[in-house]
Motif scaffolding. Structure first.
Motif, PDB file in Angstrom:
ATOM      1  N   THR A  92       0.853  -1.190   0.000  1.00 34.66           N
ATOM      2  CA  THR A  92       0.000   0.000   0.000  1.00 34.66           C
ATOM      3  C   THR A  92       0.883   1.232   0.000  1.00 34.66           C
ATOM      4  O   THR A  92       2.010   1.209   0.505  1.00 34.66           O
ATOM      5  CB  THR A  92      -0.912   0.024   1.241  1.00 34.66           C
ATOM      6  OG1 THR A  92      -0.096  -0.013   2.389  1.00 34.66           O
ATOM      7  CG2 THR A  92      -1.862  -1.154   1.245  1.00 34.66           C
ATOM      8  N   ALA A  93       0.368   2.320  -0.572  1.00 33.71           N
ATOM      9  CA  ALA A  93       1.147   3.548  -0.616  1.00 33.71           C
ATOM     10  C   ALA A  93       0.236   4.738  -0.834  1.00 33.71           C
ATOM     11  O   ALA A  93      -0.847   4.630  -1.425  1.00 33.71           O
ATOM     12  CB  ALA A  93       2.171   3.467  -1.736  1.00 33.71           C
ATOM     13  N   LEU A  94       0.685   5.879  -0.335  1.00 35.08           N
ATOM     14  CA  LEU A  94       0.072   7.161  -0.663  1.00 35.08           C
ATOM     15  C   LEU A  94       0.916   7.777  -1.766  1.00 35.08           C
ATOM     16  O   LEU A  94       2.117   7.962  -1.603  1.00 35.08           O
ATOM     17  CB  LEU A  94       0.055   8.086   0.551  1.00 35.08           C
ATOM     18  CG  LEU A  94      -0.963   7.770   1.633  1.00 35.08           C
ATOM     19  CD1 LEU A  94      -0.754   8.683   2.825  1.00 35.08           C
ATOM     20  CD2 LEU A  94      -2.366   7.926   1.100  1.00 35.08           C
ATOM     21  N   VAL A  95       0.302   8.051  -2.914  1.00 36.29           N
ATOM     22  CA  VAL A  95       1.038   8.595  -4.048  1.00 36.29           C
ATOM     23  C   VAL A  95       0.474   9.961  -4.420  1.00 36.29           C
ATOM     24  O   VAL A  95      -0.725  10.216  -4.276  1.00 36.29           O
ATOM     25  CB  VAL A  95       0.970   7.638  -5.265  1.00 36.29           C
ATOM     26  CG1 VAL A  95       1.713   6.356  -4.970  1.00 36.29           C
ATOM     27  CG2 VAL A  95      -0.445   7.333  -5.658  1.00 36.29           C
ATOM     28  N   PRO A  96       1.361  10.840  -4.870  1.00 34.15           N
ATOM     29  CA  PRO A  96       0.867  12.151  -5.284  1.00 34.15           C
ATOM     30  C   PRO A  96      -0.031  12.027  -6.522  1.00 34.15           C
ATOM     31  O   PRO A  96       0.235  11.240  -7.416  1.00 34.15           O
ATOM     32  CB  PRO A  96       2.128  12.943  -5.605  1.00 34.15           C
ATOM     33  CG  PRO A  96       3.270  12.018  -5.473  1.00 34.15           C
ATOM     34  CD  PRO A  96       2.791  10.720  -4.976  1.00 34.15           C
ATOM     35  N   PHE A  97      -1.098  12.779  -6.502  1.00 38.20           N
ATOM     36  CA  PHE A  97      -2.082  12.753  -7.594  1.00 38.20           C
ATOM     37  C   PHE A  97      -2.463  14.201  -7.877  1.00 38.20           C
ATOM     38  O   PHE A  97      -2.497  15.002  -6.939  1.00 38.20           O
ATOM     39  CB  PHE A  97      -3.295  11.931  -7.128  1.00 38.20           C
ATOM     40  CG  PHE A  97      -4.284  11.647  -8.176  1.00 38.20           C
ATOM     41  CD1 PHE A  97      -5.489  12.339  -8.226  1.00 38.20           C
ATOM     42  CD2 PHE A  97      -4.041  10.692  -9.141  1.00 38.20           C
ATOM     43  CE1 PHE A  97      -6.415  12.068  -9.197  1.00 38.20           C
ATOM     44  CE2 PHE A  97      -4.974  10.416 -10.116  1.00 38.20           C
ATOM     45  CZ  PHE A  97      -6.162  11.112 -10.149  1.00 38.20           C
ATOM     46  N   PRO A  98      -2.709  14.581  -9.121  1.00 38.23           N
ATOM     47  CA  PRO A  98      -3.104  15.971  -9.359  1.00 38.23           C
ATOM     48  C   PRO A  98      -4.324  16.346  -8.512  1.00 38.23           C
ATOM     49  O   PRO A  98      -5.350  15.684  -8.563  1.00 38.23           O
ATOM     50  CB  PRO A  98      -3.448  16.008 -10.839  1.00 38.23           C
ATOM     51  CG  PRO A  98      -2.721  14.850 -11.442  1.00 38.23           C
ATOM     52  CD  PRO A  98      -2.632  13.815 -10.361  1.00 38.23           C
ATOM     53  N   GLY A  99      -4.156  17.303  -7.660  1.00 45.21           N
ATOM     54  CA  GLY A  99      -5.228  17.755  -6.788  1.00 45.21           C
ATOM     55  C   GLY A  99      -5.168  17.141  -5.412  1.00 45.21           C
ATOM     56  O   GLY A  99      -6.069  17.312  -4.604  1.00 45.21           O
ATOM     57  N   GLY A 100      -4.116  16.370  -5.089  1.00 46.68           N
ATOM     58  CA  GLY A 100      -4.029  15.811  -3.754  1.00 46.68           C
ATOM     59  C   GLY A 100      -3.212  14.537  -3.697  1.00 46.68           C
ATOM     60  O   GLY A 100      -2.277  14.338  -4.463  1.00 46.68           O
ATOM     61  N   LEU A 101      -3.605  13.647  -2.817  1.00 48.93           N
ATOM     62  CA  LEU A 101      -2.950  12.354  -2.658  1.00 48.93           C
ATOM     63  C   LEU A 101      -3.949  11.247  -2.953  1.00 48.93           C
ATOM     64  O   LEU A 101      -5.141  11.390  -2.747  1.00 48.93           O
ATOM     65  CB  LEU A 101      -2.438  12.169  -1.222  1.00 48.93           C
ATOM     66  CG  LEU A 101      -1.273  13.048  -0.772  1.00 48.93           C
ATOM     67  CD1 LEU A 101      -1.003  12.833   0.711  1.00 48.93           C
ATOM     68  CD2 LEU A 101      -0.024  12.751  -1.565  1.00 48.93           C
ATOM     69  N   ALA A 102      -3.405  10.144  -3.446  1.00 48.70           N
ATOM     70  CA  ALA A 102      -4.254   8.984  -3.697  1.00 48.70           C
ATOM     71  C   ALA A 102      -3.723   7.806  -2.891  1.00 48.70           C
ATOM     72  O   ALA A 102      -2.518   7.659  -2.697  1.00 48.70           O
ATOM     73  CB  ALA A 102      -4.267   8.657  -5.177  1.00 48.70           C
ATOM     74  N   PHE A 103      -4.635   7.014  -2.407  1.00 49.55           N
ATOM     75  CA  PHE A 103      -4.268   5.805  -1.679  1.00 49.55           C
ATOM     76  C   PHE A 103      -4.221   4.660  -2.690  1.00 49.55           C
ATOM     77  O   PHE A 103      -5.185   4.407  -3.395  1.00 49.55           O
ATOM     78  CB  PHE A 103      -5.307   5.527  -0.587  1.00 49.55           C
ATOM     79  CG  PHE A 103      -5.018   4.297   0.204  1.00 49.55           C
ATOM     80  CD1 PHE A 103      -5.722   3.132  -0.026  1.00 49.55           C
ATOM     81  CD2 PHE A 103      -4.015   4.277   1.173  1.00 49.55           C
ATOM     82  CE1 PHE A 103      -5.453   1.997   0.699  1.00 49.55           C
ATOM     83  CE2 PHE A 103      -3.745   3.145   1.901  1.00 49.55           C
ATOM     84  CZ  PHE A 103      -4.466   1.992   1.666  1.00 49.55           C
TER      85      PHE A 103
END
Length: 107
Positions: A92-103
């Motif tokens: 599992t990871a938190l990845v940067p996504f345009p507009g915030g973070l994605a799990f």
């Protein structure tokens, strides 16, 4: 690869040990057949069997030690590699996504 090499060396050790055992048995038979003082042919045959026994015995011992060590190392490498693959398969990871973070989860 290490595990396969270890198993191959163990096979060579078994073969060489069998040859050494056969040379020993033939030497015992030769000693039992000779009555009285041995002649030159019996001495030559005994010397040849003793050389074969010593040569194959040393080969069997050396390859058995090397093969046993390679099997142990190979087994440990397979076990560690299997655990690592099992760990990375589900992550599992938190990845940067345009507009915030994605799990992100990987199963």
């Amino acid at each position: 690869m290490t595990l396969g090499l270890g198993l191959s060396l163990a096979g060579v050790a078994g073969y060489a040990g069998g040859r050494a055992l056969e040379a020993h048995r033939e030497g015992v038979e030769l000693h039992n057949q000779v009555q009285g003082p041995p002649d030159d042919a019996a001495r030559a045959a005994d010397a040849a069997l003793e050389r074969e026994y010593r040569r194959m015995g040393s080969l069997a011992l050396g390859t058995a030690i090397a093969g046993g060590a390679a099997v142990i190392v190979g087994t440990a490498l397979v076990a560690v590699g299997g655990r690592r693959l099992a760990r990375t398969a589900s992550s599992t990871a938190l990845v940067p996504f345009p507009g915030g973070l994605a799990f992100r989860a990987r199963f």
